[in-house]
Design an enzyme around this catalytic site. Structure first.
Site, short mmCIF file in Angstrom:
data_model
loop_
_atom_site.label_atom_id
_atom_site.label_comp_id
_atom_site.label_asym_id
_atom_site.label_seq_id
_atom_site.Cartn_x
_atom_site.Cartn_y
_atom_site.Cartn_z
N HIS A 31 1.38 180.75 -7.37
CA HIS A 31 2.45 181.13 -6.44
C HIS A 31 2.05 180.73 -5.03
CE1 HIS A 31 6.04 183.46 -5.21
NE2 HIS A 31 5.35 183.60 -4.09
N ASP A 249 0.13 183.00 -2.48
CA ASP A 249 1.33 183.14 -1.65
C ASP A 249 1.21 182.35 -0.35
OD1 ASP A 249 3.98 184.14 -1.16
OD2 ASP A 249 3.16 185.67 0.20
#
Length: 296
Positions: A31, A249
């Site tokens: 991610h 992230d």
């Protein structure tokens, strides 16, 4: 910093620490995002934030610095439904990245095929009102039906306070579902708190709902070393080992007021996945099943 980037949000550090934990060979940051570069890939007119450039070169440098082998690049909301920056990064990766797209609900099959050829393997539906203006559930369901032939999955981003509202929508999605950041529970409640119990009930409702055990920097109000996050999430990892993913992230959208150290984020991994078997599932086996199944 150039005049072109002046006044734009910086949400990541240019000198992350080297983590003490060494990811397994083949580990995947499942991610992450790219921002621009804006001169080549303009941001959406509907973007809620305007970040500095954080393109493929910087992402892959971070990948190597942290000890990962591959990336899953999730289309950032600041680029809207124009996936060009994400596709460019995938193409520049030499086969070491795949992606998750954001699409117009009216997208045609030919465009879906083009995205698949470019390395996309899922679509993301965002329900955070501070990031998107419209989240039409009926149209999202129609998209999820049309991607089934490609073997794609759906990624859903929401906050814990709307989980109950979303249950019928999530139940109607006919392909595997991945929940971003566990639906943003209040980790200070602990592993038996109301938010985590509700999220476990969602995972138990069907066996093809996955989740990303990510973003201690967003979810733990006490900050590093993220003890509340670890305490709340470690039992989830143990109980759902075949349906968990992990990612940095990076470049941490909208975290400009409390920029995390990516090395410190990596060092959370062995605290939530304390055995080599769990670490392999989290970082290698599970993301490979979703994003590179042809290599399994």
């Amino acid at each position: 910093m150039s005049d072109e980037q002046a006044g734009r949000i910086l949400s990541w550090t240019n000198d992350p620490s080297k983590p003490g934990f060494t990811p397994l060979p083949g580990a995947i940051d499942a991610h992450c995002h790219v921002f621009g570069p804006m001169a080549q890939f303009p941001f959406s007119a509907k973007a809620k934030y305007l970040p500095r450039d954080a393109g493929a070169e910087a992402l892959f440098a971070l990948r190597d610095h942290l000890g990962f082998s591959r990336n899953v690049i999730v289309q950032a909301s600041c680029h809207g439904i124009d996936n060009a920056a994400t596709l460019h990064a995938i193409a520049a990766s030499g086969g070491r990245a795949r992606g998750v797209a954001v699409v117009d609900p009216a997208i045609g099959d030919a465009e879906l095929d083009r995205l698949h050829a470019g390395g996309m393997r899922g679509v993301r539906f965002n329900f955070l009102k501070r990031l998107v203006d419209d989240a039409p559930k009926d149209k999202f369901i129609a998209v999820s039906q049309r991607i089934a032939r490609l073997g794609w999955h759906v990624v859903v981003y929401f906050e814990a306070d709307i989980l109950e509202e979303l249950r019928p929508f999530l139940a109607a999605i006919p392909v595997p579902v991945v929940i971003d950041h566990m639906g943003r529970p209040d980790v200070s409640q602990g592993p038996e708190g109301a938010d985590m119990r509700a999220f476990r009930a969602l995972l138990d409702s069907r066996d093809d709902i996955w989740t990303k055990v990510t973003c201690p920097d967003r979810l733990d109000p006490k900050g590093a070393p993220y003890d509340d996050f670890v305490r709340a999430v470690r039992p989830l990892v143990a109980d759902y080992p075949d349906r968990i993913l992990w990612g940095t992230d990076w470049p941490h959208p909208n975290m400009q007021d409390d920029i995390p150290d990516d090395g410190a984020l990596v060092d959370v991994i062995p605290r939530i996945a304390p055995t080599p078997e769990l670490q392999r599932k989290l970082l290698v086996d599970n993301p490979m099943r979703l994003y590179w199944p042809e290599e399994m």
